[in-house]
Design a protein around this motif. Structure first.
Motif, PDB file in Angstrom:
ATOM      1  N   ASP A 146      -8.942  -6.842  -2.891  1.00 39.67           N
ATOM      2  CA  ASP A 146      -9.777  -6.129  -1.929  1.00 39.67           C
ATOM      3  C   ASP A 146     -10.858  -7.038  -1.337  1.00 39.67           C
ATOM      4  OD1 ASP A 146     -10.619  -3.338  -0.841  1.00 39.67           O
ATOM      5  OD2 ASP A 146     -12.468  -4.213  -1.616  1.00 39.67           O
ATOM      6  N   PHE A 177      -3.681  -0.513  -4.866  1.00 39.57           N
ATOM      7  CA  PHE A 177      -4.285  -0.703  -3.540  1.00 39.57           C
ATOM      8  C   PHE A 177      -3.341  -0.195  -2.446  1.00 39.57           C
ATOM      9  CE2 PHE A 177      -5.875  -4.305  -6.159  1.00 39.57           C
ATOM     10  CZ  PHE A 177      -7.243  -4.043  -6.095  1.00 39.57           C
ATOM     11  N   LEU A 180      -3.984  -1.385   1.040  1.00 42.99           N
ATOM     12  CA  LEU A 180      -3.735  -2.784   1.369  1.00 42.99           C
ATOM     13  C   LEU A 180      -2.270  -3.021   1.716  1.00 42.99           C
ATOM     14  CD1 LEU A 180      -5.897  -4.693  -1.285  1.00 42.99           C
ATOM     15  CD2 LEU A 180      -6.490  -4.062   1.064  1.00 42.99           C
ATOM     16  N   VAL A 192     -10.089  -2.850   6.125  1.00 38.11           N
ATOM     17  CA  VAL A 192      -9.592  -3.360   4.854  1.00 38.11           C
ATOM     18  C   VAL A 192      -8.974  -4.731   5.073  1.00 38.11           C
ATOM     19  CG1 VAL A 192      -9.171  -1.041   3.958  1.00 38.11           C
ATOM     20  CG2 VAL A 192      -7.326  -2.260   5.142  1.00 38.11           C
TER      21      VAL A 192
END
Length: 348
Positions: A146, A177, A180, A192
């Motif tokens: 992240d 995630f 992501l 992001v």
């Protein structure tokens, strides 16, 4: 092999693969320009500790603290004992751009990566991450993902980061995630990190910045529910470097792929063996068997003090006529054209 309506799908996947592109480049260049692989010019140790780092908080919270290594790590003279999650930056010169910057290939991005990057990237003038290669799905290898928004937010440093990982690690990242993997899952402001994921297989080398990279499957403990080995990937970078950050067993077929490496980075948690990591004797066995010219231990816990371990290893180095030493956070290894190395750190 999958087929649909008489069409071989795997053939089309092959046409767009790195392997096919490399074969085409080589075929096109055979008359006038033979293929030249990139060479490693620098290796930087971003983190050299285990998942719990050194100093260990549990030791410092004892009343009174008694762990000598953790206490020493707090002092200026003992700074080489300060170790964050294992991570290595491999810097290569791409022959297709001989006057350009070094390309940066990062191995693992764990819980402490951002703090490590603050300590290293500005000091060594490093900006872009040309590829992130993940070894496995544990927290000390992936939980810094992240934080890579610092590289891709607004495209200031780069538009996205290419990420190479095996199928099991991709499944872990997808669960941990989801935003992501697909920005459709993002919430809040939606800003992001941006990634390009490539799922790799253990028997298929791939290429980054003109450098062939070969997965090195190893055991890293076991799956508790089944007792089966938990597989982790090390990597061989071209002909020069084999890097095994987490292992308690290297299968013979993997060891074959490591032979004739000039530099070895190998896991060593503590003196005694551990169920998911090499102990010192096991790590030294790998060094003795492989006989790489330069050898660095990584992944040390607070059981190993840097200077004591250095002295121990110097004895083995003399007997084997090899370079063997514990790595430390911020260590920069410049690889010379003749295969020799020059070590430095911004701290000294």
């Amino acid at each position: 092999m999958s087929r649909s309506n008489g069409v071989n799908k795997d053939f089309y996947f092959f046409l767009f693969s790195d392997t096919y592109k490399k074969l085409v480049r080589r075929a096109m260049g055979t008359v006038t320009q033979p293929f030249v692989m990139s060479v490693i010019e620098q290796v930087i140790f971003v983190g050299t500790g285990c998942s719990s780092n050194t100093p260990a908080l549990k030791c410092l919270l004892e009343n009174p603290p008694t762990c000598e290594v953790c206490l020493l790590a707090l002092t200026e003279e003992g700074w080489k004992n300060r170790r964050k999650n294992p991570s290595v930056l491999v810097r290569v010169r791409d022959p297709r751009d001989p006057n350009g910057r070094l390309r940066n290939i990062l191995v693992d991005c764990g819980k402490t990566f951002y703090q490590s990057a603050l300590d290293i990237f500005p000091r060594y003038g490093i900006r872009e991450i040309d590829a992130l290669i993940l070894s496995h799905g544990h927290a000390d290898a992936v939980l810094g993902l992240d934080d890579l928004r610092a590289w891709t937010s607004g495209g200031t440093l780069q538009e996205s980061v290419p990420v190479y990982l095996n199928e099991e690690t991709f499944a872990v990242v997808s669960r941990a995630f989801p935003y992501l993997v697909s920005k459709a899952n993002a919430t809040g402001g939606g800003e992001v990190a941006s990634f390009q994921f490539t799922v790799i297989k253990e028997n298929e080398p791939f290429e980054v910045a003109g450098l062939d990279i070969t997965p090195l499957p190893v055991h890293h403990g076991k799956i508790m529910s089944t007792g089966e080995p938990y597989w982790c990937f090390g990597y061989r970078f071209g002909k020069q470097l084999s890097c095994i950050t987490d292992a308690n067993y290297i299968p013979p077929e993997t060891f074959e792929k490591m032979k004739n490496s000039e530099i070895l980075i190998v896991d060593c948690l503590r003196e005694a063996p551990y169920m998911s990591h090499f102990g010192l004797d096991q790590a030294l066995d790998v060094v003795k068997d492989l006989k790489a010219r330069h050898n660095y231990l990584i992944g040390m816990a607070h059981n190993l003090e840097h200077e004591d371990l250095s002295q121990q290893l110097s004895v083995h180095a003399k007997d084997l006529d090899l370079h063997i030493s514990p790595a430390y956070d911020t260590l920069k290894v410049d690889v010379m054209a003749d295969g020799s190395v020059r070590e430095s750190t911004w701290r000294e």
